[in-house]
Write an enzyme that holds these catalytic residues in place. Sequence first.
Site, PDB file in Angstrom:
ATOM      1  N   SER A 108       0.843  -1.194   0.000  1.00 28.89           N
ATOM      2  CA  SER A 108       0.000   0.000   0.000  1.00 28.89           C
ATOM      3  C   SER A 108       0.872   1.234   0.000  1.00 28.89           C
ATOM      4  CB  SER A 108      -0.912   0.014   1.232  1.00 28.89           C
ATOM      5  OG  SER A 108      -1.535   1.277   1.386  1.00 28.89           O
ATOM      6  N   TYR A 134      -1.424  -0.217  10.854  1.00 27.69           N
ATOM      7  CA  TYR A 134      -1.636  -0.568   9.448  1.00 27.69           C
ATOM      8  C   TYR A 134      -0.415  -0.196   8.612  1.00 27.69           C
ATOM      9  CZ  TYR A 134      -3.603  -0.650   4.728  1.00 27.69           C
ATOM     10  OH  TYR A 134      -3.817  -0.911   3.394  1.00 27.69           O
TER      11      TYR A 134
END
Length: 294
Positions: A108, A134
């Site tokens: 990501s 995350y």
Amino acid sequence: MGCRDMEKCEAAAKEIRGKTLNPHVYACHLDLASTKSVREFAERIKREEKRVDVLINNAGVMRCPAWKTEDGFDMQFGVNHLGHFLLTNLLLDKLKESAPSRVINLASLAHIVGKIDFEDLNWEKKKFDTKQAYCQSKLANVLFTRELAKRLQGSGVTVNAVHPGVVATELGRHTGMHQSQFSSSVLSPFFSLLVKNPELGAQPSVYLAVSEEMEGVTGQYYDVMTEKEPAPQALDEEAARRLWEVSSRLVGLEEEGQSSKSNPPAEEQNKAAQIDSMKTVRQNPEPAVSTEGL
């Protein structure tokens, strides 16, 4: 197809078989929040499949509460990194036997603000920050990709990471984006214009998996389908090596001797015990919370 939700997995497999007329699309249970489940899945693949030509590590969880996996790991680090790390290592022999073969890790753009806290990977000592948890897990994806590519040089197995873009899936259900009337009614229409549908979101993974242009390309990071240099901290070779060794211990590969199979001699000579603080896994972890596997 390895998924934790078998009802969704069976439905997707049936749809693919119908659209492609390919009967060889199978649904298998795989919960990346459980090392036991990962090992059972890997054993099934090794037992039933002659080849593993492509492994796409796609499952993930984003910005969930301070949940723990079945083994006591932070949910995001455990699912997004450790689950895929263990699965890939368990299938390495099969991937090598099937060479030329490919591994694709879904990363990501969030990795650019990620930081690997080797003193507290599972958020046991500091206040939990779901966003940073995350980002740490996504940085781990890129570091893992680069280290694995280095260890597999000459094996015929390539490894690359990809940020697929912003895709309209349930991955962001914990972000609070649609939990208020304002965001649902006012922001949602604008948001829908900026995101891809799942079919388009899958294209970067498909490209890395089957494109002839990707033959022999390894250790790279892709933003959608464009090769780019990842964040500086993702280029830290020492951090990548250390993360590999930490991860091997946490999932039990080091004790089995499996994680050293792909180590070059120099890596073997330089092995060091740097993670004593990570040896203890909670004896009574909270119940595992399933994550999206489609």
